[in-house]
Design an enzyme around this catalytic site. Structure first.
Site, PDB file in Angstrom:
ATOM      1  N   MET A  30       0.965  -1.082   0.115  1.00  0.00           N
ATOM      2  CA  MET A  30       0.114   0.092   0.099  1.00  0.00           C
ATOM      3  C   MET A  30       0.774   1.204  -0.094  1.00  0.00           C
ATOM      4  SD  MET A  30      -3.380  -0.998   2.245  1.00  0.00           S
ATOM      5  CE  MET A  30      -2.887  -1.004   3.595  1.00  0.00           C
ATOM      6  N   LEU A  33       6.686   3.266   1.842  1.00  0.00           N
ATOM      7  CA  LEU A  33       7.455   2.203   1.854  1.00  0.00           C
ATOM      8  C   LEU A  33       8.504   2.226   2.958  1.00  0.00           C
ATOM      9  CD1 LEU A  33       8.254   1.425  -1.859  1.00  0.00           C
ATOM     10  CD2 LEU A  33       6.364   0.431  -0.289  1.00  0.00           C
ATOM     11  N   GLY A  36      11.059  -2.724   5.841  1.00  0.00           N
ATOM     12  CA  GLY A  36      10.170  -4.285   5.571  1.00  0.00           C
ATOM     13  C   GLY A  36       9.869  -4.426   4.294  1.00  0.00           C
ATOM     14  N   HIS A  37       9.149  -3.434   3.458  1.00  0.00           N
ATOM     15  CA  HIS A  37       8.922  -3.677   2.252  1.00  0.00           C
ATOM     16  C   HIS A  37      10.014  -3.897   1.134  1.00  0.00           C
ATOM     17  CE1 HIS A  37       5.435  -0.816   3.625  1.00  0.00           C
ATOM     18  NE2 HIS A  37       4.876  -1.787   3.104  1.00  0.00           N
ATOM     19  N   GLN A  61     -10.364  -2.803   1.984  1.00  0.00           N
ATOM     20  CA  GLN A  61     -10.058  -3.383   3.143  1.00  0.00           C
ATOM     21  C   GLN A  61     -10.179  -2.612   4.439  1.00  0.00           C
ATOM     22  OE1 GLN A  61      -5.956  -4.379   1.247  1.00  0.00           O
ATOM     23  NE2 GLN A  61      -5.175  -3.935   3.279  1.00  0.00           N
ATOM     24  N   GLY A 153       4.978 -10.323   3.936  1.00  0.00           N
ATOM     25  CA  GLY A 153       5.908 -10.093   5.211  1.00  0.00           C
ATOM     26  C   GLY A 153       4.960 -10.791   6.387  1.00  0.00           C
ATOM     27  N   GLN A 159      -3.000 -12.172   7.412  1.00  0.00           N
ATOM     28  CA  GLN A 159      -2.956 -12.046   6.035  1.00  0.00           C
ATOM     29  C   GLN A 159      -2.155 -13.170   5.136  1.00  0.00           C
ATOM     30  OE1 GLN A 159      -2.564  -7.912   4.015  1.00  0.00           O
ATOM     31  NE2 GLN A 159      -0.525  -8.649   3.730  1.00  0.00           N
ATOM     32  N   MET A 190       8.320  -2.653  11.986  1.00  0.00           N
ATOM     33  CA  MET A 190       8.355  -1.388  10.781  1.00  0.00           C
ATOM     34  C   MET A 190       6.971  -1.550  10.535  1.00  0.00           C
ATOM     35  SD  MET A 190      11.702  -1.116   8.980  1.00  0.00           S
ATOM     36  CE  MET A 190      13.359  -0.938   9.849  1.00  0.00           C
ATOM     37  N   SER A 191       6.293  -0.374  10.344  1.00  0.00           N
ATOM     38  CA  SER A 191       4.862  -0.446   9.808  1.00  0.00           C
ATOM     39  C   SER A 191       4.745   0.942   9.138  1.00  0.00           C
ATOM     40  CB  SER A 191       3.839  -0.587  10.721  1.00  0.00           C
ATOM     41  OG  SER A 191       2.593  -0.073  10.410  1.00  0.00           O
TER      42      SER A 191
HETATM   43  P1  AMP Z   1       1.136  -3.018   3.542  1.00  0.00           P
HETATM   44  O1  AMP Z   1       1.981  -2.004   2.759  1.00  0.00           O
HETATM   45  O2  AMP Z   1       1.374  -2.552   4.971  1.00  0.00           O
HETATM   46  O3  AMP Z   1       0.219  -3.803   2.889  1.00  0.00           O
HETATM   47  O4  AMP Z   1       2.451  -4.118   3.407  1.00  0.00           O
HETATM   48  C1  AMP Z   1       2.968  -4.843   2.187  1.00  0.00           C
HETATM   49  C2  AMP Z   1       3.750  -5.901   2.393  1.00  0.00           C
HETATM   50  O5  AMP Z   1       4.773  -5.607   3.245  1.00  0.00           O
HETATM   51  C3  AMP Z   1       2.809  -7.024   3.098  1.00  0.00           C
HETATM   52  O6  AMP Z   1       3.284  -8.510   2.714  1.00  0.00           O
HETATM   53  C4  AMP Z   1       3.572  -6.824   4.678  1.00  0.00           C
HETATM   54  O7  AMP Z   1       3.124  -7.786   5.422  1.00  0.00           O
HETATM   55  C5  AMP Z   1       4.654  -6.429   4.250  1.00  0.00           C
HETATM   56  N1  AMP Z   1       5.516  -5.746   5.664  1.00  0.00           N
HETATM   57  C6  AMP Z   1       4.967  -4.895   6.111  1.00  0.00           C
HETATM   58  N2  AMP Z   1       5.661  -4.483   7.352  1.00  0.00           N
HETATM   59  C7  AMP Z   1       6.462  -5.330   7.213  1.00  0.00           C
HETATM   60  C8  AMP Z   1       7.572  -5.547   8.122  1.00  0.00           C
HETATM   61  N3  AMP Z   1       8.043  -4.849   9.238  1.00  0.00           N
HETATM   62  N4  AMP Z   1       8.529  -6.599   7.670  1.00  0.00           N
HETATM   63  C9  AMP Z   1       8.132  -7.406   6.526  1.00  0.00           C
HETATM   64  N5  AMP Z   1       7.321  -7.175   5.801  1.00  0.00           N
HETATM   65  C10 AMP Z   1       6.436  -6.209   6.004  1.00  0.00           C
END
Ligand code: AMP
Length: 293
Positions: A30, A33, A36-37, A61, A153, A159, A190-191
């Site tokens: 989403m 970035l 983690g991404h 979602q 991730g 998910q 990380m988020s």
């Molecule tokens: P999102 O942009 O939050 O929807 O995440 C996109 C992808 O990145 C998903 O598969 C998440 O699980 C993964 N992701 C988000 N944060 C992390 C993290 N800290 N470590 C590893 N993968 C992550």
């Protein structure tokens, strides 16, 4: 790096690449970035000829009172990071292209005999419709990209279970690659939502990973009283975070809550810190005990 906004153009381009024998790795995101991404992107690079990243804040979602509008969308900065990571294609569609007017098909999961399924427990209980939104957008994106491998991730553990099941039940023939959660030095997962936190909330949020690591440490050192461990962890976390939605220790595949020890488990948390909803988890794998003698 090619930036594509049209689903049709993307699909055409991906089919052309597949016909040329290129293996495609796909990382749906989403945006907003962080490392983690980028860890998912790096792995996709190692294992494929081409890497596709989608940047799409998926409205279906999000619940009506959730942060869809507020969700960060730093498109230029994201592109800079992806260029640096040598991504081949960025898919950045407008909402209307993914959900054209009058669209009605979606992907959902049937309940099991007991009325619950993978999408109605844990986050699904607190975010009705969330996983239907996730499964639907992921299915659409998979159809457009036609990837050989997809990268998700462990941070969003539920998910990963849902998407795995989607791939299996719909015979999509895509290899699912689970990547470990990337954390800040102090342990916070990380988020993209961490940027909502002020310094005091950032300190509060740290208690989430601390609690999960404590559970894992206790289990790895031989504590088998799972129900008791969970209760103590809940008591502790409640002191720090603002609203604990759940702290569960579950089976890694069925997501059923466990009150007894088993060799493989996942401990998961969802809670609010201020107005920010955060999730985290740890996967706990104990080595089988050797038979005495
Ligand atoms: P999102 O942009 O939050 O929807 O995440 C996109 C992808 O990145 C998903 O598969 C998440 O699980 C993964 N992701 C988000 N944060 C992390 C993290 N800290 N470590 C590893 N993968 C992550």
């Amino acid at each position: 790096m090619k930036i594509i906004r049209s689903p049709e153009v993307l699909q055409r381009e991906m089919r052309r690449q597949s016909r040329r024998g290129r293996e495609i790795g796909f990382v749906p995101t989403m945006g907003a970035l962080h490392d983690g991404h980028l860890a998912l992107v790096r792995r996709a690079h190692r294992e494929n000829d081409l890497v596709v990243v989608s940047l799409f804040v998926n409205p279906t979602q999000f619940g009506p009172k959730e942060d869809f509008k507020r969700y960060p969308r730093p498109f230029r900065e994201d592109c800079r990071k992806l260029r640096w990571a040598k991504v081949d294609y960025v898919f950045y569609p407008p909402v209307k292209a993914i959900y054209p007017e009058g669209d009605s098909a979606y992907v959902d999961f049937a309940p099991r005999e007991n009325g619950v399924d993978l999408t109605h427990v844990l986050c699904g209980k607190f975010r009705p419709g969330h996983f239907r939104g996730v499964a639907t957008v992921v299915a659409k994106l998979f159809c457009l990209v036609g990837p050989d491998r997809v990268y998700f991730g462990a941070k969003d553990y539920q998910q990963t279970v849902v998407v795995r099941r989607l791939i299996r039940d719909l015979h999509l023939g895509i290899k699912f690659c689970l990547c470990p959660t990337v954390r800040e030095k102090d342990g916070l997962a990380m988020s993209s939502r961490n940027r909502y936190l002020d310094p005091a909330e950032r300190r509060q949020a740290l208690e989430i990973s601390k609690t999960l690591f404590w559970i894992r440490k206790e289990i790895l050192r031989g504590n088998r009283q799972i129900a008791r461990l969970r209760r103590r962890a809940i008591q502790n976390l409640r002191k720090t975070v603002d609203r604990l939605q759940y702290l569960e220790i579950v089976d890694p595949e069925s997501l059923s809550p466990l009150s007894r020890f088993q060799p493989s488990m996942v401990a998961l948390v969802a809670c609010y810190v201020g107005k920010t909803r955060l999730i985290d988890n740890v996967i706990i794998k104990t080595r089988p005990r050797r038979n005495p003698g």
